[in-house]
Enzyme design. Structure first.
Site, PDB file in Angstrom:
ATOM      1  N   ILE A 483       0.806  -1.220   0.000  1.00 41.12           N
ATOM      2  CA  ILE A 483       0.000   0.000   0.000  1.00 41.12           C
ATOM      3  C   ILE A 483       0.843   1.276   0.000  1.00 41.12           C
ATOM      4  O   ILE A 483       0.298   2.380  -0.016  1.00 41.12           O
ATOM      5  CB  ILE A 483      -0.949   0.034   1.215  1.00 41.12           C
ATOM      6  CG1 ILE A 483      -0.168  -0.105   2.527  1.00 41.12           C
ATOM      7  CG2 ILE A 483      -1.997  -1.045   1.105  1.00 41.12           C
ATOM      8  CD1 ILE A 483      -1.035   0.018   3.765  1.00 41.12           C
ATOM      9  N   GLY A 486       7.879   3.919   2.940  1.00 41.56           N
ATOM     10  CA  GLY A 486       8.341   4.916   3.899  1.00 41.56           C
ATOM     11  C   GLY A 486       9.851   4.974   3.856  1.00 41.56           C
ATOM     12  O   GLY A 486      10.479   4.424   2.950  1.00 41.56           O
ATOM     13  N   SER A 487      10.451   5.666   4.820  1.00 41.19           N
ATOM     14  CA  SER A 487      11.904   5.771   4.847  1.00 41.19           C
ATOM     15  C   SER A 487      12.499   4.389   5.013  1.00 41.19           C
ATOM     16  O   SER A 487      12.278   3.718   6.011  1.00 41.19           O
ATOM     17  CB  SER A 487      12.355   6.697   5.981  1.00 41.19           C
ATOM     18  OG  SER A 487      11.885   6.241   7.227  1.00 41.19           O
ATOM     19  N   PHE A 488      13.215   3.940   4.002  1.00 42.51           N
ATOM     20  CA  PHE A 488      13.919   2.662   4.006  1.00 42.51           C
ATOM     21  C   PHE A 488      12.978   1.476   4.157  1.00 42.51           C
ATOM     22  O   PHE A 488      13.336   0.468   4.755  1.00 42.51           O
ATOM     23  CB  PHE A 488      14.984   2.632   5.116  1.00 42.51           C
ATOM     24  CG  PHE A 488      15.865   3.834   5.115  1.00 42.51           C
ATOM     25  CD1 PHE A 488      16.810   4.000   4.127  1.00 42.51           C
ATOM     26  CD2 PHE A 488      15.731   4.820   6.086  1.00 42.51           C
ATOM     27  CE1 PHE A 488      17.620   5.111   4.113  1.00 42.51           C
ATOM     28  CE2 PHE A 488      16.543   5.938   6.068  1.00 42.51           C
ATOM     29  CZ  PHE A 488      17.487   6.084   5.075  1.00 42.51           C
ATOM     30  N   ASP A 612      10.942  15.017   7.562  1.00 42.27           N
ATOM     31  CA  ASP A 612      10.416  14.521   6.295  1.00 42.27           C
ATOM     32  C   ASP A 612       8.905  14.741   6.216  1.00 42.27           C
ATOM     33  O   ASP A 612       8.148  13.824   5.914  1.00 42.27           O
ATOM     34  CB  ASP A 612      10.740  13.031   6.152  1.00 42.27           C
ATOM     35  CG  ASP A 612      10.662  12.565   4.697  1.00 42.27           C
ATOM     36  OD1 ASP A 612      10.545  11.341   4.483  1.00 42.27           O
ATOM     37  OD2 ASP A 612      10.705  13.410   3.772  1.00 42.27           O
TER      38      ASP A 612
END
Length: 782
Positions: A483, A486-488, A612
């Site tokens: 879905i 995200g970060s990493f 972010d």
């Protein structure tokens, strides 16, 4: 032989005032200094004053680059070619070899580490767990705890070259490892009530409850020759090498040393008249942290001779005398803590329960090598304890029965109920800000003696899931359940066995060493922040999973997905195709997101900079309430908008603060810039960077029109014209967004100002009385 009356009275007072002995210094074991020996002697410490308490190291006459410069640590310890550091909060232990290649050997948010020690090759630690078995050891990078005594609750732990010892909650020493040595030392110390213990090669020294030195074990190099200062007043810290020991006098801060086949070999004129906060020993030398300027001084026959004649003052930055914490101290706060911790908490000082005992009542000699004399003293203490215990028991029983305290019927008068004073009111229409502990507040337990009755289970503590459970929940992480990202990591929709719908973020699996630190930092940042922050406009972390190289985070499922998808999905073409095609809804989403960020900046302790903020990190729940998500890049920031300079800028193109990206200056105003871009997205329906014939930023597209008073020209046509009071509301949002994206942070508003403006903008949309123009616009330049 009769026991002198003053000794009896002293024992009585020690029992009366030190039933719970003072905790050891926060830097006694696995503290803020470490010695790494072997192929190259290396001294490492934790820096004082910068916002990030990073590890700094010195080797062969030069400073080494900082280790994980964006990561704060609470404690370090060293051994043979090994350095380990406990990250702030205690939930993670990282170790490095001589090339500083990182390896994580412990990670458990539900059982943070409270002490750390390294022997020659063995690493041992204490964990904050409810069970008695709180010690854990690793040897040659594999778990090995078979020799640890079963079911003890240790207060202190120490590893030497051949064995380890700990002091349990009853102040008794238990040892394990080399059976012949450990059994012998444990037997010799059985009659002593100890506060601390430090282990060498074939001997151990510690501080007993009266503050005096006790040494037991082999004496082949004079390790037990402590008689020259046995009659001195109490000591505050001990450090033990392979065949020598040193201790800090409590009264003066001066250091005395002994052992090593030769009188005075480990003493040095360099240390004369120097007061020390703490000391740490290498195999054949000692280093100390000075009280005057928090610098490091090293001495001893094993210290490299080419550095000996220079005064041995290492060119390191100031070193912390203890970990920075945010919770209350048992006794007192170390002077100057706010400066040393850069405003991120304070350092706890020593507890001195014996300070009120007159000096003439304090026992002068306690190091007793006569078993029979030790036994007589133990019997005397036992008799006193028994007498006092009997009297106290009767008094307690009467006290309990009279008011019914022990049966839950105690009444508390209003005059003694605790009160709370808030520095600022919580945001309106939001839940009161929770001042729960963040990562650094978890670290309050680190390197401090565990306090009985202080452990509490947080109602929202993150759960730990097995990888197999999450694999089943996502149908083997099928593409159909993907879905977002995200970060990493990639985010999947899942369903737990108990029926809960969740979002599961799986970190990208990569064996590349250069990706290790980034993946590790993002994973642990999310756990650290979200398991301790609670606000209805922040995404809720349910749990986590860490098995082998897999790192997964489990969140509450946000039914309506990310704001970015609703604004920029191809399906949202017609006005009727999306619920958010309403100015009221869009302003409400803006306000929700702003309140979440306001909480991070103003109510989290210490403040948090998200780094972010973007529309894909603003999620919408089933009621279309917005929540800020993805804390993988977040940092604990300095207070009062002071500048903070990480090693490199992080964020997303189009949302990242130009001042941060260009000048590497990070403040809370960097998040304000990101939110300003999101506001412009909500107003215009354009992406942060879009193709208008050629790539163009939404700031360059919208700000000129807003400045010219032509807001209507850039509004999203899918929503329809904003007229009347609704038009005034949209215009206020537009002017707020324009100020948020100023090039210089000092010209941007604070989150308090933004929330105030958005609340006023939403009021007429909710059919409230009054006009937008009834009050001044709350744009403030700092």
């Amino acid at each position: 032989m009769t026991t002198p009356l003053p000794a009896v009275i002293a024992a009585f007072l020690l029992i009366l005032f030190a039933v719970r002995p003072p905790p050891p210094s926060a830097h006694a074991l696995g503290g803020t200094m470490a010695v790494v020996h072997g192929s190259a002697t290396t001294i490492c410490t934790i820096t004082a004053q910068p916002p990030v308490q990073q590890i700094q190291c010195w080797r062969n006459g030069r400073l080494l680059p900082p280790i994980l410069p964006n990561t704060s640590f609470d404690a370090v310890a060293g051994g043979r070619n090994t350095l380990c550091g406990v990250r702030s909060g205690g939930f993670s232990l990282l170790c490095w070899n001589t090339t500083f290649s990182p390896k994580r050997i412990y990670n458990n948010a539900s059982a943070p580490l409270t002490a750390l020690t390294i022997g020659d090759s063995q690493i041992c630690a204490l964990r904050n767990v409810s069970s008695a078995d709180n010690a854990i050891c690793w040897r040659e990078n594999s778990t090995s705890s078979s020799h640890i005594p079963k079911n003890p609750q240790f207060r202190v732990i120490s590893s030497g070259l051949r064995f380890s010892c700990g002091v349990n909650v009853e102040n008794r020493v238990l040892c394990w490892g080399d059976d012949a040595i450990s059994n012998s030392i444990q037997s010799e110390l059985r009659n002593f009530s100890m506060l601390d213990i430090h282990v060498g090669e074939k001997f151990a020294c510690g501080i007993n409850v009266t503050g005096c030195i006790v040494c037991k074990g082999s004496n082949d190099t004079g390790q037990l020759n402590t008689s020259p200062f046995e009659t001195a007043r109490p000591f505050s810290a001990v450090a033990v090498g392979a065949n020598h020991g040193c201790a800090i006098r409590k009264s003066t801060g001066g250091v005395v040393c002994w052992g090593g086949k030769g009188n005075g070999r480990f003493s040095s004129k360099i240390t004369d008249e120097i007061s020390f906060e703490s000391i740490v020993a290498g195999p054949d030398f000692t280093c100390g942290l000075t009280t005057s300027n928090f610098s490091i001084v090293c001495w001893g026959p094993g210290w490299p001779s080419r550095y000996y004649s220079t005064g041995i003052l290492l060119p390191l930055q100031k070193t912390l005398p203890g970990p920075c914490i945010d919770t209350a101290c048992d006794c007192n706060v170390y002077p100057g803590s706010e400066i040393l911790c850069s405003g991120n908490g304070h350092i706890c000082g020593y507890c001195d329960f014996a300070a009120s005992i007159p000096p003439f009542l304090q026992p002068a000699v306690v190091v007793d090598r006569s078993p029979s004399r030790g036994l007589r003293r133990s019997l005397l203490v036992f008799a006193i304890v028994g007498t006092i215990g009997g009297i106290a028991g009767i008094a307690t029983l009467i006290y309990c029965l009279w008011p019914g305290i022990c049966f839950g019927k105690k009444k508390i008068h209003n005059s003694v109920q605790p009160t709370m004073t808030a520095a600022a009111p919580p945001p309106s229409n939001s839940s009161p800000p929770s001042r729960s502990s963040t990562l650094r507040r978890q670290g309050s337990r680190l390197m401090r003696r565990q306090r009985s009755g202080t452990s509490s289970k947080h109602a929202d503590k993150a759960e730990e899931f097995s990888f197999s459970d999450l694999l089943a929940a996502t149908d083997d992480f099928s593409p159909e359940n993907k879905i977002g990202g995200g970060s990493f990591g990639v985010v999947y929709r899942g369903k737990l066995p108990d029926g809960r719908e969740v979002a599961i973020k799986r970190s990208e699996t990569s064996g590349k060493a250069k990706k290790f630190q980034e993946k590790e930092s993002a994973f642990e940042s999310e756990i650290a922040f979200l398991s301790r922050l609670h606000h209805k406009h922040l995404v809720k972390l349910i749990g986590f999973c860490h098995e082998r190289e897999e790192r997964l985070l489990v969140y509450e499922f946000m039914k309506n997905g990310a704001l970015h998808d609703h604004l920029h999905s191809k399906n949202n073409v017609e006005k009727s195709s999306s619920f958010i095609n309403s100015w009221k809804v869009r302003i409400k989403i803006s306000l929700d997101a702003a309140r979440g960020i306001e909480y991070l900046h103003n109510y989290a302790v210490p403040p948090i900079i998200h780094r972010d903020i973007k529309s894909s990190n603003i999620l919408l729940d089933s009621n279309w309430a917005a929540r800020v998500s993805d804390f993988g890049l977040s940092l604990m920031g300095p207070e009062d908008d002071r500048e903070y300079r990480p090693t490199k800028a992080a964020g997303t193109v189009g949302y990242i603060d130009p001042e941060y990206y260009g000048l590497n200056v990070l403040t809370a105003k960097s998040d304000v810039y990101g939110l300003g871009v999101v506001l412009l997205e909500l107003l215009t329906g354009k992406r942060a960077i879009f193709n208008g014939g050629e790539p163009m930023s939404i700031v360059d597209y919208a700000v000129p029109a807003i400045m010219a008073g032509e807001v209507g020209r850039v509004l999203d046509g899918r929503v329809g014209p904003a007229e009347g009071s609704e038009g005034d509301a949209v215009e206020l949002v537009a002017y707020t967004a324009m100020h948020c994206v100023h090039l210089e942070g000092k010209d941007r508003p604070t989150m308090n100002d933004i929330v105030a403006n958005l609340e006023r903008a939403l009021a007429p949309c909710d059919d409230s009385h009054g006009s937008i123009s009834s009050g001044p616009i709350s744009i403030v330049s700092d």
